[in-house]
Scaffold this motif. Structure first.
Motif, short mmCIF file in Angstrom:
data_model
loop_
_atom_site.label_atom_id
_atom_site.label_comp_id
_atom_site.label_asym_id
_atom_site.label_seq_id
_atom_site.Cartn_x
_atom_site.Cartn_y
_atom_site.Cartn_z
N ILE A 34 96.44 114.81 46.88
CA ILE A 34 95.31 114.88 45.97
C ILE A 34 94.60 113.54 45.91
O ILE A 34 95.11 112.53 46.40
CB ILE A 34 95.73 115.31 44.55
CG1 ILE A 34 96.60 114.23 43.90
CG2 ILE A 34 96.45 116.65 44.60
CD1 ILE A 34 96.92 114.52 42.43
N PRO A 36 90.41 111.72 44.44
CA PRO A 36 88.99 112.01 44.19
C PRO A 36 88.24 112.30 45.48
O PRO A 36 88.72 112.01 46.58
CB PRO A 36 88.49 110.72 43.52
CG PRO A 36 89.45 109.66 43.95
CD PRO A 36 90.77 110.34 44.10
N ASN A 37 87.05 112.89 45.35
CA ASN A 37 86.21 113.13 46.53
C ASN A 37 85.98 111.83 47.28
O ASN A 37 85.75 110.77 46.68
CB ASN A 37 84.87 113.71 46.11
CG ASN A 37 84.98 115.15 45.65
OD1 ASN A 37 85.82 115.90 46.14
ND2 ASN A 37 84.14 115.56 44.71
N GLU A 168 92.24 122.85 50.62
CA GLU A 168 91.54 123.45 49.48
C GLU A 168 91.63 124.98 49.48
O GLU A 168 90.60 125.68 49.51
CB GLU A 168 90.09 122.98 49.42
CG GLU A 168 89.97 121.47 49.19
CD GLU A 168 88.55 121.04 48.83
OE1 GLU A 168 87.76 121.89 48.41
OE2 GLU A 168 88.26 119.85 48.97
N GLU A 199 94.12 119.81 47.49
CA GLU A 199 93.56 120.69 46.47
C GLU A 199 93.04 119.90 45.27
O GLU A 199 93.62 118.88 44.89
CB GLU A 199 94.64 121.68 46.01
CG GLU A 199 94.18 122.75 45.05
CD GLU A 199 92.93 123.46 45.55
OE1 GLU A 199 91.88 123.29 44.92
OE2 GLU A 199 93.02 124.17 46.57
N HIS A 200 91.93 120.40 44.70
CA HIS A 200 91.36 119.80 43.48
C HIS A 200 91.75 120.58 42.23
O HIS A 200 91.57 120.07 41.12
CB HIS A 200 89.84 119.76 43.58
CG HIS A 200 89.33 118.74 44.56
ND1 HIS A 200 89.44 117.39 44.36
CD2 HIS A 200 88.72 118.88 45.77
CE1 HIS A 200 88.91 116.74 45.38
NE2 HIS A 200 88.48 117.63 46.25
N TYR A 239 90.97 108.75 39.22
CA TYR A 239 90.17 109.93 38.89
C TYR A 239 89.10 109.64 37.84
O TYR A 239 88.01 110.21 37.86
CB TYR A 239 91.07 111.06 38.40
CG TYR A 239 91.62 111.92 39.51
CD1 TYR A 239 90.83 112.88 40.12
CD2 TYR A 239 92.92 111.77 39.96
CE1 TYR A 239 91.32 113.68 41.15
CE2 TYR A 239 93.44 112.56 40.98
CZ TYR A 239 92.62 113.51 41.57
OH TYR A 239 93.12 114.29 42.60
#
Length: 242
Positions: A34, A36-37, A168, A199-200, A239
């Motif tokens: 995981i 952040p973008n 995702e 995955e977000h 995040y």
């Protein structure tokens, strides 16, 4: 077999996507990746599976160096993956999509000659297990986004990979299908398959993962079980931007 990278680096022009990523994903576990973008997660998957070539560093699977291997060779070694944007053949039926995923020669090889009954039965079995057997003769373009994601996963599982990378899986999927994916991942893991999931959806990540690795700016900043990751200050800072 464990999947590991050491000092993996990749830049696109002046943008550094991976900045010395050293990670080991645990065999037999449901691992999550995981962050952040823009933290390098999909680039990491692409380098690991041979879709793009890392600038430096090494990728090993089961102790074997696979850094320079082609995608099909990595898949044959036991690493399967899905993509953020489904890779299915829109004008082919569900059954033909699953068969084409593993037949030599790609699409043409998948559709050439008489079908072997055992292979067709196995394809039907995966479609049934993923709950889309009723779509067996439906073209992929006429399926919902979530159904296409399940179809893509069926094609991956047809190759019987020991390790499955999911990029995702929850993206654009309705809650009912998401529950089905979560249950399937748990069941397949219990049968011995290793998973690495980008995955977000944190509810999904925290509910099914045994081990979580957190990326920020192209490198891991934390790892551990969900109970530790959800309260780690470095993770919260990445995040929340603090």
């Amino acid at each position: 077999m464990s999947l590991a990278t050491v000092d993996l680096r990749k830049a696109f022009g002046g943008v550094v996507a991976l900045d010395g990523a050293t990670v080991t994903f645990r065999e037999g576990r449901i691992n999550a990746l995981i962050g952040p973008n823009g933290s390098g997660k999909t680039t990491y998957f692409n380098c690991v599976t041979g879709m793009i070539r890392a600038d430096s560093g090494t990728v090993t699977y089961g102790g074997t160096d696979i850094t320079r291997k082609a995608p099909h060779a990595i898949a044959r070694a036991g690493v399967g993956r899905t993509f953020q944007l489904c890779r299915v053949f829109p004008r082919m039926t569900a059954l033909d999509n699953v068969l084409a995923a593993v037949r030599p020669g790609g699409v043409s090889g998948g559709l050439r000659g008489a079908r072997h009954r055992a292979e067709v039965d196995r394809a039907r079995g995966w479609l049934t297990r993923l709950g889309i057997e009723h779509l067996i003769d439906i073209e992929a373009r006429n399926m919902s986004w979530g159904q296409q994601k399940l179809l893509e996963l069926a094609g991956v599982l047809m190759g019987e990979p020991a390790t499955v990378l999911l990029d995702e899986p929850a993206g654009g999927v309705n809650p009912a299908l998401l529950d089905r994916i979560g249950t399937l991942v748990r069941d397949l893991n219990a049968e011995g398959r290793t998973f690495v999931i980008v995955e977000h959806n944190m509810d999904l990540v925290m509910s099914i993962s045994d081990h979580i690795v957190v990326f920020d700016r192209g490198r891991p900043i934390a790892e551990g079980p969900p109970s530790l990751i959800r309260t780690d200050e470095r993770v919260l800072g990445a995040y929340l931007g603090s």
